[in-house]
Scaffold this motif. Sequence first.
Motif, PDB file in Angstrom:
ATOM      1  N   LEU A  39       1.082  -1.386  -0.440  1.00 44.32           N
ATOM      2  CA  LEU A  39      -0.092  -0.410   0.258  1.00 44.32           C
ATOM      3  C   LEU A  39       0.974   1.985   0.091  1.00 44.32           C
ATOM      4  O   LEU A  39       0.346   2.112  -0.398  1.00 44.32           O
ATOM      5  CB  LEU A  39      -1.088   0.021   1.159  1.00 44.32           C
ATOM      6  CG  LEU A  39      -2.241  -0.880   1.028  1.00 44.32           C
ATOM      7  CD1 LEU A  39      -2.783  -1.059   2.244  1.00 44.32           C
ATOM      8  CD2 LEU A  39      -2.664  -0.947  -0.062  1.00 44.32           C
ATOM      9  N   VAL A  70      -7.603  -0.391   4.991  1.00 46.60           N
ATOM     10  CA  VAL A  70      -6.890   0.710   4.278  1.00 46.60           C
ATOM     11  C   VAL A  70      -8.123   2.239   5.302  1.00 46.60           C
ATOM     12  O   VAL A  70      -6.896   3.115   5.074  1.00 46.60           O
ATOM     13  CB  VAL A  70      -7.574   0.340   3.544  1.00 46.60           C
ATOM     14  CG1 VAL A  70      -7.339   1.720   2.698  1.00 46.60           C
ATOM     15  CG2 VAL A  70      -7.580  -0.450   2.218  1.00 46.60           C
ATOM     16  N   ALA A  84      -5.651   5.556  -1.252  1.00 46.72           N
ATOM     17  CA  ALA A  84      -6.501   4.698  -1.067  1.00 46.72           C
ATOM     18  C   ALA A  84      -8.031   4.936  -1.438  1.00 46.72           C
ATOM     19  O   ALA A  84      -8.847   3.303  -1.626  1.00 46.72           O
ATOM     20  CB  ALA A  84      -7.129   5.414   0.578  1.00 46.72           C
ATOM     21  N   VAL A  87      -7.319   2.039  -4.346  1.00 47.74           N
ATOM     22  CA  VAL A  87      -7.713   0.517  -3.322  1.00 47.74           C
ATOM     23  C   VAL A  87      -8.494   0.347  -3.170  1.00 47.74           C
ATOM     24  O   VAL A  87      -9.202  -1.033  -3.873  1.00 47.74           O
ATOM     25  CB  VAL A  87      -6.803   0.204  -2.067  1.00 47.74           C
ATOM     26  CG1 VAL A  87      -7.214  -0.631  -1.718  1.00 47.74           C
ATOM     27  CG2 VAL A  87      -5.225   0.951  -2.689  1.00 47.74           C
TER      28      VAL A  87
END
Length: 554
Positions: A39, A70, A84, A87
């Motif tokens: 990430l 997340v 984010a 994702v």
Amino acid sequence: MSDFNYWEFLAGLGIFLLGMGQMEGALKELAGKSFRNLLQKFTNKPWKGILVGTGITAILQSSSLVTLMVLAFLGAGILNLHHAMGVILGANLGTTITAWIVATFGFKISIAAISFPFIGFGSLMTVFFAQRTILRNLGLFMLGFGFLFFGIELMKGSIEEIANQVAIERFREVSLIVFLIIGILLTALIQSSSATLVILLSAINAQVIGLEQAAAATIGANIGTTITVVLGALAGTPDKKRLALLHSLFNVISGLLVFIFLHQIMDWILSQEIGKDPLIDLVLFNTFLNLFGILLFYPFLRPLEKWLKHRFVEETQAVTSYIQNVDIEIPEVAIKALEKELDQLYQKTRLYIKLNLGLEKPDHKDSFWSKVLGKPFEQIGLYNNMKAIEDEITAYHLKLQASSIKEEEAKQLTSIMLSLRLMIFAAKDFKDISHNLAELQNASRNLPKNFLKKVQRISTEVLQNIEQINQNTNTVLEVPQWLSGLESMADQLIEETYEEARTHKTDVPFSTLTNVTKEFLRGLYNLGAAVLHRQHPINEVIDQETLAKAPPKD
């Protein structure tokens, strides 16, 4: 309907969800740190975030877990909103892998017979390799995999009983909106869109409902899964709420648009070469639904990010207690206010160190997701608060330094800032080994347990000595023996640990023990030096040479 085995269905659903949970927990342990690294390194572009989100969710088999992780990373400052967003979009696509596996294998063969070896071997590995982290988690993964398919078999068998007793024609008259609502409510209740999809696949396989009805309920399942994320963000930071809003908009808007054209989409799927099996047709529709959402939202991520930034805007509140109310035009009072801020920061630093060492427990019990993510929110929040205090003090110091102040006041100001910096250094030293300390606290072997006890004992003694200096403003400025001896103590502690290893086994790597030894002693030294700076203004960073030469405070 009297012959329908409700308990068999309920047991199947429970075992399926238990299997999902076991797989998620095991894979989180095996790949959690890698997930965090992915990430941080590979989400700088939205398309990269989508790929990472898809891949990780395909591995962890839960979009809710990935989304909540997340959210936690976003709240902790590990990720920003821009990274984010991609994702979250990818997580929705990645969760379709579960449906493909179930539709391809779950209804084509006798999966109960296949699930037994996984349950057997997984259980044995979990029991016999309890002290070996990797093997134990592999066992948990196998156990979860077996439970997942055994649960499907039970649900499939119980739903097939309905087909023999229910007139299917009745369901064909029910509006698709009803099935949409059923999908939302069922997913919100069991907190798993994958479980809802398995139930729908079982219903199609038993010919209880039609393909379009199952597709409408699938849209509802995608919308219902947003409930978990919304609940996880309610008490969070503005960015967490913004991300939850994006997730909700993504599922609701894409779902409703697809629902409007549901007949046309299903006709197109059925016209394809692959569209000959209703089970495959449903998972293909589910994949199309999430892929359509990504294609719909991707071009607008930048404008959406700007729009989201204006949502949930909270009035920024100062984290400092004194300097906000003191004008820099009165330097004497301003410096006193800074000293009070430093006193509070010192207490926070001590608390942060104790929390990481396990010498003090948080005021409240850690939540389930705190444990899943492996790092208590209490410590993350405290460290972020300390960094925010540092930022406000630094900004205030720059204003004060630019004003007209005397030489003695400038000297005091420099000492305060050096002390501030060293306190933050001390906190960062412990932040860097917080995961190592957590590993030591969860160790099962005597060697790491004894090592942690030594670390806790040494830290307790040093913190008490630092507190004595903090309370005694008349102490002569010199390096105390206990402080100057911390460096040699590190070598001694490492040597003792290696000596103990001759007769004791360890389940924590020696590199971890060595790293903890160096960092925790460095952190304690930095805190001790910070207090000396606080009590005795000098213009250099305290080390053994400069401290010995420095004159005592008048």
